[in-house]
Design an enzyme around this catalytic site. Structure first.
Site, short mmCIF file in Angstrom:
data_model
loop_
_atom_site.label_atom_id
_atom_site.label_comp_id
_atom_site.label_asym_id
_atom_site.label_seq_id
_atom_site.Cartn_x
_atom_site.Cartn_y
_atom_site.Cartn_z
CB SER A 104 -24.55 5.05 -9.19
OG SER A 104 -24.79 5.20 -7.80
CG ASP A 249 -22.32 3.23 -4.55
OD1 ASP A 249 -21.53 3.89 -3.58
OD2 ASP A 249 -23.51 3.86 -5.06
CG ASP A 251 -20.81 6.38 -7.36
OD1 ASP A 251 -21.59 5.24 -6.72
OD2 ASP A 251 -21.08 7.48 -7.68
CG ASP A 253 -22.89 8.08 -4.34
OD1 ASP A 253 -22.94 6.78 -4.50
OD2 ASP A 253 -23.36 8.67 -5.44
#
Length: 462
Positions: A104, A249, A251, A253
């Site tokens: 993340s 970010d 990833d 999400d």
């Protein structure tokens, strides 16, 4: 080196000795545990896999694929993808679970295995404990040579994800197209660099300046989308005379926006703005976690609907959303969960809904931001000694403020009219994190300081 084994997944720094970092040995061990758990739980030998663009991603991917094959599991490998894309693909592929290889917002030396159930949602606390116990027992049975799992490379989900976003009734492509937005994007050299330009093109946004859209994992700044890390896009929005900036970010999400003057819209307000738009069109309940801004509650109650708070963590938000039939929810870190699409934080869904909202609003993004209640969150912490009974300490603070509205579902949250303070113990260190919110920075800080002084007073008496 660090290795954090939690119910939501396995996260660590690359390298070091086995058990101290996210080494190949640890990757194989936890992948084998999760793969075995999926087969035991669902009798389904298919798992969807996707990764962000981290430098270590290919290495981790190879180990995960080989381990799952060794268990006799068929791997649907999406390659470079996003967390929400993998979440969507799991039920679409009738898989027993999913693994997303991403740490993340953590820096480049980190990677992680995020674990999904057969609905494409993060596994529950109970499931996570089962996986960790299985990893420790190492009670795995691998497949014989004729039953090794196959690997299917599937690159269709970029388009499938975008098509699902465009199909949402509240996404108005025509309105976005007519608004003719000029946009700057920062995708931190991860998979947002593939997905966000493609989404914007599909939404009819043609004037796009791309910053850091090469998915090579060389993050140009700290990848957590906080104001101090977003100076480049702030300058570029002003230089290009753009209508707004969009930041995701690694990833994809988490989502935040930059105003036309280079100031921050505020990560906390991503959910507030999107929820406002959704509530105007489909009244219903909302959910965010206890540490998120009160502005969501204000906007929800103004629309005549009900707001509820959950413990911190996406799984907890999703559970509370299901329990209260919420139509939208998420977290103050820019995470939008829109059940009409799926129960997971999704920046693509957030971008499409936000741009529709902004297009219909018809004024600047900074004016949209100023239309919401203004709150400021202050984040502090107090470090204690390792032998300290933190639970008992929180109990004593609770007793002191027992006449105020409070919640103990996740640490202790105390409310004072329109201000609040939330105390949470760290799972890894002898620390209490103290989040406070008020209508300005000074009041938020003084509330935090008052609680810190209360804690110090209790410690003296003990």
């Amino acid at each position: 080196m660090t290795l954090i084994k939690s119910i939501s997944g396995i996260r660590g720094t690359i390298g070091g000795k086995a058990g101290d970092g996210l080494t190949p040995v640890d990757i194989v061990k936890f992948t084998a545990a999760f793969g075995s758990w999926v087969v035991q739980k669902t009798n389904n030998k298919r798992i969807v896999l996707g990764r962000d663009a981290r430098i270590s991603g290919e290495m981790v991917n190879n180990l995960v694929v080989g381990t799952l094959q060794g268990l006799g599991i068929e791997v649907i490998d999406l390659g470079l993808s996003t967390t929400p894309t993998v979440e969507i693909a799991v039920p679409d592929e009738n898989a027993g679970g999913g693994i997303i290889l991403t740490a993340s917002h953590n820096p480049k030396q980190w990677n992680a295995l995020k674990l999904l159930n057969d609905k494409g949602e993060f596994i529950s606390d109970t499931d996570g404990i089962e996986v960790l116990e299985l990893a420790e027992s190492a009670n795995f049975e691998f497949a014989e040579v004729d039953k090794i799992g196959k690997v299917v490379q599937n690159d269709t989900y970029l388009q499938k994800h975008i098509d699902k976003v465009l199909a949402l009734p509240l996404v108005d492509v025509e309105a976005i197209k007519n608004a003719d937005f000029k946009v700057v994007i920062d995708c931190v050299n991860s998979t947002g660099g593939i997905f966000i330009p493609a989404l914007l093109k599909a939404l009819g946004v043609t004037r796009v300046t791309e910053l850091y859209c090469t998915p090579d994992g060389h993050f140009p700044h700290n990848p957590e989308p906080l104001p101090e890390n977003l100076t480049a896009i702030s300058k570029e929005v002003q230089k290009q005379n753009a209508d707004l900036g969009i930041v995701v970010d690694p990833d994809v999400d988490r989502l935040c926006f930059v105003n036309e003057d280079g100031s921050m819209f505020g990560e906390e307000y991503t959910l507030v703005a999107v929820a406002d738009y959704v509530l105007k069109n489909t009244p219903g309940n909302t959910v965010s976690n206890l540490s998120s801004t009160r502005a969501l509650r204000d906007v929800t109650e103004k629309s005549g609907s009900e707001y509820n708070a959950s413990a911190v963590g996406e799984v907890n938000v999703v559970n509370k959303m299901k329990e209260t039939n919420a139509i939208i929810g998420g977290e103050g870190n820019g995470g939008i969960i829109y059940p009409e699409s799926h129960y997971g934080r999704d920046a693509l869904v957030g971008i499409a809904l936000f741009l529709t909202h902004l297009a219909k609003f018809g004024k600047s993004i900074s004016l949209l931001r100023s239309s919401y209640p203004a709150y400021h969150i202050s984040k502090n912490k107090i470090t204690l000694t390792p032998e300290m009974d933190i639970d008992n300490l929180l109990k004593q603070v609770e007793e002191k403020y027992k006449n105020q509205p409070y919640s103990t579902i996740d640490g202790l949250k105390i409310e004072f009219d329109k201000t609040w303070v939330h105390l949470r113990r760290s799972n890894t260190e002898p620390i209490i994190r103290i989040y406070s919110e008020a209508e300005n920075e000074t009041v938020a800080e003084s509330l935090a300081n008052k609680i810190i002084s209360d804690i110090k007073e209790i410690l003296k008496l003990n």
